[in-house]
Write a protein that holds these residues in place. Structure first.
Motif, PDB file in Angstrom:
ATOM      1  N   UNK A  94      -2.658  21.389   3.006  1.00  0.00           N
ATOM      2  CA  UNK A  94      -3.798  21.284   2.098  1.00  0.00           C
ATOM      3  C   UNK A  94      -4.515  19.949   2.132  1.00  0.00           C
ATOM      4  N   UNK A  95      -3.938  18.959   2.812  1.00  0.00           N
ATOM      5  CA  UNK A  95      -4.583  17.651   2.915  1.00  0.00           C
ATOM      6  C   UNK A  95      -5.719  17.695   3.931  1.00  0.00           C
ATOM      7  N   UNK A  96      -6.658  16.770   3.772  1.00  0.00           N
ATOM      8  CA  UNK A  96      -7.764  16.637   4.709  1.00  0.00           C
ATOM      9  C   UNK A  96      -7.486  15.502   5.679  1.00  0.00           C
ATOM     10  N   UNK A  97      -7.994  15.630   6.909  1.00  0.00           N
ATOM     11  CA  UNK A  97      -7.843  14.565   7.903  1.00  0.00           C
ATOM     12  C   UNK A  97      -9.082  14.546   8.791  1.00  0.00           C
ATOM     13  N   UNK A  98      -9.401  13.391   9.333  1.00  0.00           N
ATOM     14  CA  UNK A  98     -10.455  13.234  10.335  1.00  0.00           C
ATOM     15  C   UNK A  98      -9.753  13.175  11.686  1.00  0.00           C
ATOM     16  N   UNK A  99     -10.089  14.104  12.591  1.00  0.00           N
ATOM     17  CA  UNK A  99      -9.433  14.152  13.889  1.00  0.00           C
ATOM     18  C   UNK A  99     -10.476  14.120  15.000  1.00  0.00           C
ATOM     19  N   UNK A 100     -10.100  13.617  16.172  1.00  0.00           N
ATOM     20  CA  UNK A 100     -11.034  13.619  17.302  1.00  0.00           C
ATOM     21  C   UNK A 100     -11.381  15.038  17.735  1.00  0.00           C
ATOM     22  N   UNK A 101     -12.621  15.222  18.159  1.00  0.00           N
ATOM     23  CA  UNK A 101     -13.127  16.487  18.691  1.00  0.00           C
ATOM     24  C   UNK A 101     -13.577  16.169  20.109  1.00  0.00           C
ATOM     25  N   UNK A 102     -12.950  16.798  21.124  1.00  0.00           N
ATOM     26  CA  UNK A 102     -13.175  16.442  22.525  1.00  0.00           C
ATOM     27  C   UNK A 102     -13.670  17.633  23.336  1.00  0.00           C
ATOM     28  N   UNK A 103     -14.227  17.340  24.497  1.00  0.00           N
ATOM     29  CA  UNK A 103     -14.670  18.421  25.368  1.00  0.00           C
ATOM     30  C   UNK A 103     -15.625  17.902  26.416  1.00  0.00           C
ATOM     31  N   UNK A 104     -16.225  18.778  27.159  1.00  0.00           N
ATOM     32  CA  UNK A 104     -16.062  20.227  27.137  1.00  0.00           C
ATOM     33  C   UNK A 104     -14.801  20.675  27.867  1.00  0.00           C
ATOM     34  N   UNK A 105     -14.294  21.846  27.463  1.00  0.00           N
ATOM     35  CA  UNK A 105     -13.102  22.443  28.058  1.00  0.00           C
ATOM     36  C   UNK A 105     -13.461  23.865  28.488  1.00  0.00           C
ATOM     37  N   UNK A 106     -13.117  24.221  29.715  1.00  0.00           N
ATOM     38  CA  UNK A 106     -13.394  25.563  30.213  1.00  0.00           C
ATOM     39  C   UNK A 106     -12.124  26.404  30.131  1.00  0.00           C
ATOM     40  N   UNK A 107     -12.228  27.573  29.493  1.00  0.00           N
ATOM     41  CA  UNK A 107     -11.114  28.506  29.370  1.00  0.00           C
ATOM     42  C   UNK A 107     -11.428  29.710  30.247  1.00  0.00           C
ATOM     43  N   UNK A 108     -10.514  30.054  31.160  1.00  0.00           N
ATOM     44  CA  UNK A 108     -10.678  31.216  32.030  1.00  0.00           C
ATOM     45  C   UNK A 108      -9.665  32.285  31.642  1.00  0.00           C
ATOM     46  N   UNK A 109     -10.139  33.549  31.617  1.00  0.00           N
ATOM     47  CA  UNK A 109      -9.270  34.680  31.335  1.00  0.00           C
ATOM     48  C   UNK A 109      -9.857  35.922  31.980  1.00  0.00           C
ATOM     49  N   UNK A 110      -9.078  36.611  32.787  1.00  0.00           N
ATOM     50  CA  UNK A 110      -9.458  37.901  33.350  1.00  0.00           C
ATOM     51  C   UNK A 110     -10.863  37.871  33.964  1.00  0.00           C
ATOM     52  N   UNK A 111     -11.093  36.912  34.846  1.00  0.00           N
ATOM     53  CA  UNK A 111     -12.379  36.739  35.527  1.00  0.00           C
ATOM     54  C   UNK A 111     -13.542  36.452  34.576  1.00  0.00           C
TER      55      UNK A 111
END
Length: 90
Positions: free
Chosen positions: A27-44
């Protein structure tokens, strides 16, 4: 949603886009890094997204099915590629 560990982010040299506010399981709040871009591949199919850098294990949650361009088809419940006849609306 995708989350990766700090070790993975450092190893793959992902650039931090910004800090984002998240609500943790307790239930606590936190500031976290947001990184990218990331490519996800699945089933062509593939999807480009970003990830939160948090936790001790990577987690892949919901990815927009329309972005991956596949559907789960009954009765065998296998994923099937869907041929797009129109461009995705943005």
């Amino acid at each position: 949603m995708l989350s990766i560990t700090q070790k993975i982010a450092a190893h793959l040299q992902f650039a931090e886009i910004e800090k984002r506010a998240v609500v943790l399981q307790d239930g606590n709040y936190a500031q976290v890094p947001y990184v990218g871009p990331i490519k996800i591949d699945f089933d062509n199919r593939s999807h480009i997204c970003c990830a939160f850098v948090i936790g001790s294990h990577p987690h892949l949650g919901a990815v927009h099915v329309n972005e991956m361009d596949f559907r789960i088809q009954p009765p065998d419940k296998r994923s099937r590629a869907v041929i797009k006849s129109q461009p995705t609306m943005v």
